[in-house]
Design a protein around this motif. Structure first.
Motif, PDB file in Angstrom:
ATOM      1  N   ARG A  49       0.823  -1.216   0.000  1.00  0.00           N
ATOM      2  CA  ARG A  49       0.000   0.000   0.000  1.00  0.00           C
ATOM      3  C   ARG A  49       0.854   1.262   0.000  1.00  0.00           C
ATOM      4  N   ARG A  50       1.939   1.185  -0.758  1.00  0.00           N
ATOM      5  CA  ARG A  50       2.801   2.344  -0.956  1.00  0.00           C
ATOM      6  C   ARG A  50       2.596   2.845  -2.386  1.00  0.00           C
ATOM      7  N   VAL A  51       2.282   4.120  -2.540  1.00  0.00           N
ATOM      8  CA  VAL A  51       2.050   4.712  -3.860  1.00  0.00           C
ATOM      9  C   VAL A  51       3.339   5.386  -4.328  1.00  0.00           C
ATOM     10  N   GLN A  52       3.837   4.930  -5.445  1.00  0.00           N
ATOM     11  CA  GLN A  52       5.040   5.532  -6.041  1.00  0.00           C
ATOM     12  C   GLN A  52       4.595   6.379  -7.228  1.00  0.00           C
ATOM     13  N   ALA A  53       5.096   7.621  -7.308  1.00  0.00           N
ATOM     14  CA  ALA A  53       4.700   8.505  -8.412  1.00  0.00           C
ATOM     15  C   ALA A  53       5.821   9.474  -8.717  1.00  0.00           C
ATOM     16  N   VAL A  54       5.694  10.102  -9.892  1.00  0.00           N
ATOM     17  CA  VAL A  54       6.651  11.120 -10.328  1.00  0.00           C
ATOM     18  C   VAL A  54       5.873  12.396 -10.590  1.00  0.00           C
ATOM     19  N   VAL A  55       6.420  13.527 -10.159  1.00  0.00           N
ATOM     20  CA  VAL A  55       5.817  14.820 -10.453  1.00  0.00           C
ATOM     21  C   VAL A  55       6.788  15.605 -11.321  1.00  0.00           C
ATOM     22  N   GLU A  56       6.321  15.912 -12.545  1.00  0.00           N
ATOM     23  CA  GLU A  56       7.165  16.626 -13.502  1.00  0.00           C
ATOM     24  C   GLU A  56       6.956  18.126 -13.331  1.00  0.00           C
ATOM     25  N   GLU A  57       7.993  18.788 -12.888  1.00  0.00           N
ATOM     26  CA  GLU A  57       7.942  20.248 -12.788  1.00  0.00           C
ATOM     27  C   GLU A  57       9.188  20.759 -13.487  1.00  0.00           C
ATOM     28  N   ALA A  58       9.777  21.845 -13.033  1.00  0.00           N
ATOM     29  CA  ALA A  58      11.047  22.295 -13.619  1.00  0.00           C
ATOM     30  C   ALA A  58      12.059  21.168 -13.486  1.00  0.00           C
ATOM     31  N   GLU A  59      11.914  20.424 -12.405  1.00  0.00           N
ATOM     32  CA  GLU A  59      12.708  19.216 -12.193  1.00  0.00           C
ATOM     33  C   GLU A  59      11.746  18.068 -11.958  1.00  0.00           C
ATOM     34  N   THR A  60      12.274  16.873 -11.977  1.00  0.00           N
ATOM     35  CA  THR A  60      11.463  15.683 -11.742  1.00  0.00           C
ATOM     36  C   THR A  60      11.631  15.261 -10.283  1.00  0.00           C
ATOM     37  N   TYR A  61      10.475  15.080  -9.604  1.00  0.00           N
ATOM     38  CA  TYR A  61      10.529  14.690  -8.190  1.00  0.00           C
ATOM     39  C   TYR A  61       9.846  13.337  -8.017  1.00  0.00           C
ATOM     40  N   LYS A  62      10.479  12.495  -7.215  1.00  0.00           N
ATOM     41  CA  LYS A  62       9.934  11.180  -6.930  1.00  0.00           C
ATOM     42  C   LYS A  62       9.195  11.220  -5.587  1.00  0.00           C
ATOM     43  N   VAL A  63       7.984  10.700  -5.610  1.00  0.00           N
ATOM     44  CA  VAL A  63       7.119  10.743  -4.419  1.00  0.00           C
ATOM     45  C   VAL A  63       6.787   9.322  -3.982  1.00  0.00           C
ATOM     46  N   SER A  64       6.852   9.106  -2.632  1.00  0.00           N
ATOM     47  CA  SER A  64       6.465   7.822  -2.051  1.00  0.00           C
ATOM     48  C   SER A  64       5.401   8.102  -0.989  1.00  0.00           C
ATOM     49  N   LEU A  65       4.160   7.731  -1.315  1.00  0.00           N
ATOM     50  CA  LEU A  65       3.027   7.989  -0.434  1.00  0.00           C
ATOM     51  C   LEU A  65       2.651   6.693   0.292  1.00  0.00           C
ATOM     52  N   ILE A  66       2.771   6.668   1.633  1.00  0.00           N
ATOM     53  CA  ILE A  66       2.494   5.453   2.407  1.00  0.00           C
ATOM     54  C   ILE A  66       1.098   5.584   3.006  1.00  0.00           C
ATOM     55  N   LEU A  67       0.146   4.859   2.470  1.00  0.00           N
ATOM     56  CA  LEU A  67      -1.256   5.026   2.853  1.00  0.00           C
ATOM     57  C   LEU A  67      -1.540   4.628   4.291  1.00  0.00           C
ATOM     58  N   ASP A  68      -0.824   3.628   4.793  1.00  0.00           N
ATOM     59  CA  ASP A  68      -1.093   3.185   6.168  1.00  0.00           C
ATOM     60  C   ASP A  68      -0.373   4.026   7.212  1.00  0.00           C
ATOM     61  N   LYS A  69       0.548   4.862   6.784  1.00  0.00           N
ATOM     62  CA  LYS A  69       1.266   5.741   7.705  1.00  0.00           C
ATOM     63  C   LYS A  69       1.643   7.009   6.945  1.00  0.00           C
ATOM     64  N   LEU A  70       0.649   7.851   6.725  1.00  0.00           N
ATOM     65  CA  LEU A  70       0.822   9.015   5.857  1.00  0.00           C
ATOM     66  C   LEU A  70       1.947   9.930   6.324  1.00  0.00           C
ATOM     67  N   SER A  71       2.177   9.988   7.634  1.00  0.00           N
ATOM     68  CA  SER A  71       3.210  10.892   8.155  1.00  0.00           C
ATOM     69  C   SER A  71       4.617  10.464   7.740  1.00  0.00           C
ATOM     70  N   LEU A  72       4.770   9.206   7.267  1.00  0.00           N
ATOM     71  CA  LEU A  72       6.089   8.716   6.838  1.00  0.00           C
ATOM     72  C   LEU A  72       6.320   8.897   5.338  1.00  0.00           C
ATOM     73  N   SER A  73       5.351   9.462   4.635  1.00  0.00           N
ATOM     74  CA  SER A  73       5.478   9.681   3.189  1.00  0.00           C
ATOM     75  C   SER A  73       6.624  10.652   2.906  1.00  0.00           C
ATOM     76  N   LEU A  74       7.290  10.446   1.748  1.00  0.00           N
ATOM     77  CA  LEU A  74       8.476  11.249   1.422  1.00  0.00           C
ATOM     78  C   LEU A  74       8.449  11.716  -0.023  1.00  0.00           C
ATOM     79  N   CYS A  75       9.157  12.831  -0.233  1.00  0.00           N
ATOM     80  CA  CYS A  75       9.349  13.366  -1.575  1.00  0.00           C
ATOM     81  C   CYS A  75      10.823  13.706  -1.740  1.00  0.00           C
TER      82      CYS A  75
END
Length: 518
Positions: A49-75
């Motif tokens: 239940r970890r969501v991995q995604a990429v956000v394309e802006e001026a730079e590319t950022y990798k996002v890890s969204l942890i649904l069971d522990k949202l406070s531990l999510s990182l970018c």
């Protein structure tokens, strides 16, 4: 993406609560822009239940969204957490799962509206709720009031907010309205205690609970005439159950809920005929509760209920067999001693005063004074206990010195009182004239050694200031001899005094100024 449900209708509000707590509005607005511009790409969900995604802006950022522990999510951006990229990924995920992304952007507003809607619905149901339902409603209603470091400010904020309910609360039966008001007091009381366990507070902050408790107990007292347990037995039962639950959660030796419990019985229950039935029922509840709760407040409550039933020996046993007996505070005994006094159980009061004596051998003068007052009251009805009282006061020395002095004076035991003054190094000038007047009236002869010793002491110091003090005492001593109707004894004494100190010219001058000599 996995076919298993990532968010359910019950999980969605929790996600919004996390967003409302962890994100500010500016960040959410920028995240919504990224979401609308479809800059979230390569969104995948792992089995954990970890969501991995990429956000394309001026730079590319990798996002890890942890649904069971949202406070531990990182970018991978410099902020690393609670950033616009994580917000955009949550919005993208929500949109794909059929939940409105706009609710994430406006999480605080949405939650407030939802809470208001729930409150509006609950308001209509208040008359049909039990007191636990009332407490749950009040907790929800006051959720927007955030604690302050200063408990006094927090209490006033809660008061004002709950007072707004007076404008919108539906019509209660009269008795329910009274009990709902009581539970508003109890709710604030509980919130204060909760905050005290979470924070380290100053003396001025922690004293708030004592001030509030005093106000609540006074309010309970003022409502005595408006309560009728026969007409409100259900609310009485529910409220007692609530307070028992609060007492069972007491830790340490604060006994705040015990004070509420005894006041509830004293002012709202025992004045009425229903009290006997409720007392028997309450004793059963407390025995059962004591088996599962080690709280000292529960043991104290058992003792109090037994005292209300006139069972002073059983009440002492209930208290003495509790695991926390040796650590009981003197203030708790004062409540129980007061009940014995109000019930005029004088023999029981003497027994309790004797057994509780070790708890009052303390420097806290106020509590010791109150304890002594109970002894004086008991002795006035059980004179044979006076010797026992004095024995205990002597054991309390030096803490009890002021009490012994006061009791001797109150009882008119002038000889013992004057002897104590001499031991303490006092003299007649230490007291106001009015203090010695009763002795001058009843037993003036007892004052002679007190005055004579003081006069000799001041003269022996051989300075003019002390000669003035000696002269002042001699003038008062002359009045004592006149009270005794023995002016000739005064003349003989004073003539010898003048001759003995004839070489002290400064003393002779002060005697002339005082018109003791021609």
């Amino acid at each position: 993406m996995s076919n298993s449900p990532l968010l359910t209708d019950s999980q969605w509000p929790k996600l919004l609560e996390y967003v409302a707590e962890a994100y500010n509005e500016v960040t959410l607005s920028r995240g919504f822009t990224l979401f609308k511009q479809q800059q979230v790409t390569a969104l995948n969900v792992t089995e954990a239940r970890r969501v991995q995604a990429v956000v394309e802006e001026a730079e590319t950022y990798k996002v890890s969204l942890i649904l069971d522990k949202l406070s531990l999510s990182l970018c991978s951006c410099p902020m690393q957490s609670s950033c616009k990229h994580l917000a955009a990924v949550m919005m993208e995920l929500a949109d794909r799962l059929g939940y409105p992304a706009t609710q994430i952007m406006n999480a605080k507003l949405y939650l407030k509206r939802a809470a208001d809607s729930n409150i509006d619905s609950s308001l209509k149901q208040l008359p049909n709720m039990d007191v636990q339902g009332w407490q749950h409603f009040l907790n929800q209603y006051a959720s927007s009031i955030k604690p302050s470091y200063d408990q006094g400010i927090y209490v006033e904020a809660l008061r004002q907010h709950l007072n707004n309910l007076n404008k919108v609360t539906p019509d209660f039966p009269a008795i329910d309205s009274l009990f709902f008001e009581l539970h508003k007091w109890l709710f604030i009381f509980r919130k204060i205690k909760e905050q005290m366990t979470l924070t380290t507070s100053s003396y001025y902050t922690s004293s708030t609970i004592y001030r509030f408790s005093d106000e609540m107990l006074e309010w309970l007292k003022t409502k005595t005439d408006t309560v009728n347990p026969a007409a409100s037995s259900e609310r009485i039962d529910q409220t007692l159950a609530y307070v028992r639950e609060q007492m069972s959660e007491d830790s340490g030796h604060k006994y705040h809920d015990f004070g509420v419990y005894t006041a509830l019985w004293k002012y709202w229950i025992t004045p009425y005929s229903e009290a006997d039935r409720l007392l028997i029922q309450e004793q059963d509840h407390l025995v059962t509760l004591a088996e599962v709760s080690p709280s000292p407040s529960v043991s104290a409550a058992r003792a109090y209920i037994l005292l209300l039933q006139g069972k002073s020996d059983e009440a002492w046993d209930a208290l003495a067999t509790s695991s926390s007996f040796k650590e009981l505070p003197a203030a708790l005994f004062l409540t129980l001693l007061n009940q014995l006094a109000e019930a005029q159980q004088w023999a029981g009061l003497v027994t309790w005063l004797s057994k509780s004596a070790p708890f009052f051998n303390i420097r806290q003068n106020k509590k010791l004074e109150l304890y002594a007052d109970f002894w004086k009251l008991a002795v006035s009805h059980e004179p044979h206990a006076e010797e026992q009282m004095w024995h205990i006061f002597e054991q309390f020395l030096p803490h009890s010195l002021a009490i012994i002095e006061a009791v001797l004076y109150e009882q008119g035991k002038w000889k013992a009182w004057l002897e104590l003054q001499i031991v303490l190094g006092h003299d007649p000038l230490h007291h106001r004239v009015s203090v010695l007047q009763p002795i001058e009236k009843e037993s003036p002869v007892l004052l002679l050694p007190y005055y004579h010793q003081a006069v000799d002491h001041y003269v022996s110091l051989k300075n003019r200031h002390d000669y003035k003090a000696a002269t002042k005492l001699l003038k008062r001593l002359e009045k004592v001899y006149k009270k005794m109707k023995q002016p000739e004894r005064w003349d003989i004494f004073f003539a010898g005094f003048v001759e003995r100190y004839s070489r002290l010219r400064a003393l002779q001058e002060e005697l002339r100024k005082g018109k003791l000599m021609g």
